[in-house]
Design a protein around this motif. Structure first.
Motif, PDB file in Angstrom:
ATOM      1  N   GLN A   1      32.985  45.812  48.332  1.00  0.00           N
ATOM      2  CA  GLN A   1      32.437  44.613  47.712  1.00  0.00           C
ATOM      3  C   GLN A   1      32.987  44.435  46.302  1.00  0.00           C
ATOM      4  OE1 GLN A   1      28.185  45.213  47.933  1.00  0.00           O
ATOM      5  NE2 GLN A   1      28.013  44.233  49.963  1.00  0.00           N
ATOM      6  N   ALA A   2      33.122  45.508  45.567  1.00  0.00           N
ATOM      7  CA  ALA A   2      33.677  45.433  44.213  1.00  0.00           C
ATOM      8  C   ALA A   2      35.140  44.971  44.279  1.00  0.00           C
ATOM      9  CB  ALA A   2      33.550  46.777  43.525  1.00  0.00           C
ATOM     10  N   ALA A   3      35.845  45.514  45.227  1.00  0.00           N
ATOM     11  CA  ALA A   3      37.249  45.108  45.375  1.00  0.00           C
ATOM     12  C   ALA A   3      37.352  43.635  45.742  1.00  0.00           C
ATOM     13  CB  ALA A   3      37.915  45.970  46.442  1.00  0.00           C
ATOM     14  N   ALA A   4      36.435  43.201  46.609  1.00  0.00           N
ATOM     15  CA  ALA A   4      36.463  41.791  46.994  1.00  0.00           C
ATOM     16  C   ALA A   4      36.127  40.896  45.815  1.00  0.00           C
ATOM     17  CB  ALA A   4      35.469  41.562  48.140  1.00  0.00           C
ATOM     18  N   VAL A   5      35.169  41.349  44.984  1.00  0.00           N
ATOM     19  CA  VAL A   5      34.829  40.551  43.809  1.00  0.00           C
ATOM     20  C   VAL A   5      36.025  40.431  42.872  1.00  0.00           C
ATOM     21  CG1 VAL A   5      33.411  40.545  41.707  1.00  0.00           C
ATOM     22  CG2 VAL A   5      32.368  41.051  43.915  1.00  0.00           C
ATOM     23  N   LEU A   6      36.647  41.568  42.611  1.00  0.00           N
ATOM     24  CA  LEU A   6      37.817  41.515  41.718  1.00  0.00           C
ATOM     25  C   LEU A   6      38.965  40.718  42.342  1.00  0.00           C
ATOM     26  CD1 LEU A   6      39.026  42.345  39.060  1.00  0.00           C
ATOM     27  CD2 LEU A   6      39.750  44.489  40.113  1.00  0.00           C
ATOM     28  N   ARG A   7      39.137  40.854  43.633  1.00  0.00           N
ATOM     29  CA  ARG A   7      40.209  40.101  44.310  1.00  0.00           C
ATOM     30  C   ARG A   7      39.954  38.602  44.190  1.00  0.00           C
ATOM     31  NH1 ARG A   7      39.466  41.885  49.379  1.00  0.00           N
ATOM     32  NH2 ARG A   7      40.471  43.883  48.965  1.00  0.00           N
ATOM     33  N   ASP A   8      38.701  38.200  44.383  1.00  0.00           N
ATOM     34  CA  ASP A   8      38.389  36.776  44.243  1.00  0.00           C
ATOM     35  C   ASP A   8      38.574  36.317  42.812  1.00  0.00           C
ATOM     36  OD1 ASP A   8      37.859  36.676  46.909  1.00  0.00           O
ATOM     37  OD2 ASP A   8      35.673  36.889  46.681  1.00  0.00           O
ATOM     38  N   ALA A   9      38.186  37.189  41.878  1.00  0.00           N
ATOM     39  CA  ALA A   9      38.330  36.816  40.471  1.00  0.00           C
ATOM     40  C   ALA A   9      39.807  36.692  40.108  1.00  0.00           C
ATOM     41  CB  ALA A   9      37.639  37.844  39.585  1.00  0.00           C
ATOM     42  N   LEU A  10      40.585  37.606  40.614  1.00  0.00           N
ATOM     43  CA  LEU A  10      42.036  37.511  40.355  1.00  0.00           C
ATOM     44  C   LEU A  10      42.623  36.243  40.974  1.00  0.00           C
ATOM     45  CD1 LEU A  10      43.197  41.184  40.944  1.00  0.00           C
ATOM     46  CD2 LEU A  10      43.350  39.904  38.794  1.00  0.00           C
ATOM     47  N   ALA A  11      42.140  35.886  42.145  1.00  0.00           N
ATOM     48  CA  ALA A  11      42.665  34.683  42.796  1.00  0.00           C
ATOM     49  C   ALA A  11      42.352  33.441  41.986  1.00  0.00           C
ATOM     50  CB  ALA A  11      42.080  34.559  44.193  1.00  0.00           C
ATOM     51  N   GLY A  12      41.300  33.542  41.154  1.00  0.00           N
ATOM     52  CA  GLY A  12      40.943  32.385  40.338  1.00  0.00           C
ATOM     53  C   GLY A  12      41.792  32.262  39.081  1.00  0.00           C
ATOM     54  N   LEU A  13      42.559  33.283  38.766  1.00  0.00           N
ATOM     55  CA  LEU A  13      43.404  33.222  37.573  1.00  0.00           C
ATOM     56  C   LEU A  13      44.754  32.554  37.926  1.00  0.00           C
ATOM     57  CD1 LEU A  13      42.930  36.816  36.097  1.00  0.00           C
ATOM     58  CD2 LEU A  13      41.672  34.724  35.512  1.00  0.00           C
ATOM     59  N   ASP A  14      45.367  32.037  36.891  1.00  0.00           N
ATOM     60  CA  ASP A  14      46.746  31.571  37.121  1.00  0.00           C
ATOM     61  C   ASP A  14      47.655  32.790  37.249  1.00  0.00           C
ATOM     62  OD1 ASP A  14      48.174  32.079  34.392  1.00  0.00           O
ATOM     63  OD2 ASP A  14      46.223  31.197  33.913  1.00  0.00           O
TER      64      ASP A  14
ATOM     65  N   GLN B   1      36.154  39.679  33.338  1.00  0.00           N
ATOM     66  CA  GLN B   1      34.829  40.162  32.930  1.00  0.00           C
ATOM     67  C   GLN B   1      33.779  39.053  33.115  1.00  0.00           C
ATOM     68  OE1 GLN B   1      35.716  41.454  28.972  1.00  0.00           O
ATOM     69  NE2 GLN B   1      36.227  43.557  29.597  1.00  0.00           N
ATOM     70  N   ARG B   2      34.144  37.839  32.787  1.00  0.00           N
ATOM     71  CA  ARG B   2      33.203  36.739  32.984  1.00  0.00           C
ATOM     72  C   ARG B   2      32.922  36.533  34.475  1.00  0.00           C
ATOM     73  NH1 ARG B   2      36.093  32.394  29.000  1.00  0.00           N
ATOM     74  NH2 ARG B   2      35.834  33.567  27.047  1.00  0.00           N
ATOM     75  N   ALA B   3      33.976  36.664  35.259  1.00  0.00           N
ATOM     76  CA  ALA B   3      33.781  36.492  36.695  1.00  0.00           C
ATOM     77  C   ALA B   3      32.869  37.580  37.251  1.00  0.00           C
ATOM     78  CB  ALA B   3      35.130  36.521  37.394  1.00  0.00           C
ATOM     79  N   ILE B   4      33.032  38.796  36.764  1.00  0.00           N
ATOM     80  CA  ILE B   4      32.179  39.902  37.227  1.00  0.00           C
ATOM     81  C   ILE B   4      30.737  39.662  36.763  1.00  0.00           C
ATOM     82  CG2 ILE B   4      31.735  42.360  36.959  1.00  0.00           C
ATOM     83  CD1 ILE B   4      34.813  42.721  36.796  1.00  0.00           C
ATOM     84  N   ALA B   5      30.635  39.154  35.570  1.00  0.00           N
ATOM     85  CA  ALA B   5      29.287  38.862  35.058  1.00  0.00           C
ATOM     86  C   ALA B   5      28.615  37.790  35.913  1.00  0.00           C
ATOM     87  CB  ALA B   5      29.364  38.425  33.606  1.00  0.00           C
ATOM     88  N   ARG B   6      29.377  36.788  36.292  1.00  0.00           N
ATOM     89  CA  ARG B   6      28.780  35.759  37.147  1.00  0.00           C
ATOM     90  C   ARG B   6      28.383  36.354  38.512  1.00  0.00           C
ATOM     91  NH1 ARG B   6      32.942  32.521  34.955  1.00  0.00           N
ATOM     92  NH2 ARG B   6      34.234  32.897  36.787  1.00  0.00           N
ATOM     93  N   HIS B   7      29.209  37.290  38.975  1.00  0.00           N
ATOM     94  CA  HIS B   7      28.873  37.940  40.241  1.00  0.00           C
ATOM     95  C   HIS B   7      27.559  38.702  40.110  1.00  0.00           C
ATOM     96  CE1 HIS B   7      29.109  40.455  43.804  1.00  0.00           C
ATOM     97  NE2 HIS B   7      29.037  41.537  43.002  1.00  0.00           N
ATOM     98  N   HIS B   8      27.408  39.426  39.029  1.00  0.00           N
ATOM     99  CA  HIS B   8      26.165  40.181  38.824  1.00  0.00           C
ATOM    100  C   HIS B   8      24.985  39.233  38.701  1.00  0.00           C
ATOM    101  CE1 HIS B   8      28.027  44.010  38.770  1.00  0.00           C
ATOM    102  NE2 HIS B   8      28.670  43.860  37.571  1.00  0.00           N
ATOM    103  N   ALA B   9      25.203  38.134  38.014  1.00  0.00           N
ATOM    104  CA  ALA B   9      24.105  37.171  37.851  1.00  0.00           C
ATOM    105  C   ALA B   9      23.679  36.608  39.209  1.00  0.00           C
ATOM    106  CB  ALA B   9      24.533  36.059  36.932  1.00  0.00           C
ATOM    107  N   ARG B  10      24.676  36.265  40.057  1.00  0.00           N
ATOM    108  CA  ARG B  10      24.331  35.746  41.377  1.00  0.00           C
ATOM    109  C   ARG B  10      23.617  36.822  42.213  1.00  0.00           C
ATOM    110  NH1 ARG B  10      29.511  33.295  41.089  1.00  0.00           N
ATOM    111  NH2 ARG B  10      30.372  35.030  42.284  1.00  0.00           N
TER     112      ARG B  10
END
Lengths: 277, 200
Positions: free
Chosen positions: B129-142, B185-194
């Motif tokens: 799940q952590a890897a998926a979160v980071l993978r999604d967050a990376l996909a959101g970057l340019d 870090q912001r993306a991870i924070a949003r994940h934790h918030a959700r």
């Protein structure tokens, strides 16, 4: 220097590193696929590398063959041109029109019986070709200069063909310098006929009248309807007169003037043995 | 060339910051190693890069093959003036671009890999799940920031090598990495918030 990751982000990065790793099976399969593709690429590339010198050699060989073919073609073309020139110069290659001998000599053919030698002449031995050794010129001059010319064994056929059916190779022209009149210009004049008559003329000019008569007899038998018929009769009458056979000479003269009163040799024939009369 | 057998790849790859693959302090224009050796040392590096560069998971293996095949076929055109990984990155980026375009044209062929799930593997599930979160967050970057972060913080490259791979100057590389970290870090924070909102 960049600051280290915070703990939370480091945990996520660690998790991603752990999760996103290819399996050993995937590694092996990927390498097998790469190896197969490289092997497929290598196979056609080896001959491609080798094909450079081969292609160069093939090109050189083809160029050489092309040059050789062009040279051969050019040489053949030049040979053809030369042959055409020779063909144009050499009259022996031209097909000759059949000589209208029969028409020209038809009076002679009709008088063939009367042209036979008289009793005194016929009593002379037939010298034939064997009579010629006594003559220096006859020894040096061949009877049949042309290799394919008729020999004494071919006499009957030669007599028959003499009416205009003689083979083309036996119609080699005589050089104009060898003859005095029309025979030199005649395209159908046969060399052996000219040579035979020249031997008789040479014997006559040398005072060897017996040999001249014998040679004229041979010539008359071989070329009964030849172009030297009139000349032969004149020469024969001359030889007879010189030998003292006046009657025979006169008979020959009378017969000639009777049969050929318009001949260009008639005046000359009239002069033979005239003083003796 | 290669000997046709599978190279001994069981040894740990030297992709993660090994000294041999770094040529910054070594001589320039070094000879390129054989493709088998490159595959043994950098297979996982290339495999991860292809995924990070947006190649669909179903096409990652094919893209990796293409990278090493291109490396072999054009090995005489390549000269290692710096890092071998920088060379591999350049090739992988071009190959990945081709695969992304192909995937965009053939969306139906692109399938998300099935995540294997094992019963009782909470730790493994959390990692995934952590890897998926980071993978999604990376996909959101340019791509510029994503690849700067990937090379520096995931692959462990030193910043000069990251700058070499991305063909940017060193300060730009630093800047991109910092920005990427902040965004992640912001993306991870949003994940934790959700996650907190979903948790009763």
């Amino acid at each position: 220097m960049i600051e280290p990751l915070d703990d939370e982000l480091r945990r996520f990065v660690g998790a991603l590193r752990e999760v996103d790793r290819p399996g050993e099976a995937a590694r092996a399969a990927t390498w097998a696929a790469i190896d197969a593709r490289l092997a497929a690429d290598v196979a056609p590339r080896r001959p491609a590398r080798l094909s450079w010198p081969l292609a160069a050699m093939a090109a050189a060989v083809l160029l050489g063959l092309g040059l050789a073919a062009a040279t051969a073609w050019r040489g053949r073309a030049e040979a053809n041109v030369e042959a055409v020139h020779q063909h144009a110069v050499d009259p022996t290659i031209h097909p000759l029109e059949p000589r209208s001998v029969r028409a020209v000599e038809s009076p002679q053919a009709r008088s063939g019986e009367s042209l036979q030698p008289g009793p005194e002449e016929s009593s002379q031995p037939d010298p034939g070709e064997s009579l010629q050794p006594g003559s220096g010129e006859s020894a040096s001059a061949p009877e049949s200069p042309h290799p394919n010319g008729p020999t004494s064994a071919d006499e009957p056929r030669g007599l028959e063909r003499d009416t205009g059916e003689s083979p083309p190779d036996s119609r080699k022209p005589a050089r104009p310098a060898q003859s005095r009149r029309r025979p030199a210009d005649s395209p159908s004049l046969r060399p052996e006929e000219v040579a035979s008559f020249q031997r008789a003329q040479a014997a006559l000019a040398a005072g060897r009248y017996e040999d001249a008569l014998a040679a004229l007899d041979v010539h008359g038998r071989r070329f009964a309807a030849g172009v030297f018929e009139e000349e032969r009769q004149v020469s024969r009458a001359t030889a007879l007169c010189k030998l003292g056979r006046v009657d025979a000479a006169r008979d020959a003269r009378r017969r000639f003037l009777r049969e050929r009163p318009a001949s260009h040799l008639a005046e000359r024939m009239r002069q033979i043995c005239r003083d003796d009369e | 060339m290669h000997d046709g057998s599978i190279p001994p790849v069981l040894a740990p790859p030297a992709a993660l910051g090994d000294h041999a693959s770094r040529a910054h302090d070594g001589p320039h224009d070094a000879a390129l190693p054989a493709v088998a050796e490159l595959f043994r040392d950098h297979y996982e590096f290339v495999w991860r890069l292809t995924g990070r560069l947006g190649v669909p998971a179903a096409a990652v293996d094919d893209a990796v093959q293409d990278v090493f095949v291109v490396l072999h076929q054009r090995r005489h055109e390549f000269a290692i003036r710096g890092s071998v990984r920088a060379l591999l990155y350049g090739i992988t980026r071009r190959v990945a671009r081709r695969y992304r375009e192909r995937a965009a044209r053939h969306v139906e062929l692109v399938e998300e890999p099935v995540e294997p799930a094992g019963p009782g593997l909470d730790e493994e599930l959390a990692r995934r799940q952590a890897a998926a979160v980071l993978r999604d967050a990376l996909a959101g970057l340019d791509e510029d920031k994503r690849m700067a972060f990937v090379l520096a913080d995931i692959e462990g490259m030193p910043m000069p090598e990251v700058a070499e791979c991305l063909e940017i100057n060193l300060n730009t590389a630093y800047s991109r990495v910092r920005v990427a970290r902040q965004l992640l870090q912001r993306a991870i924070a949003r994940h934790h918030a959700r996650a907190h909102r979903r948790t009763p």
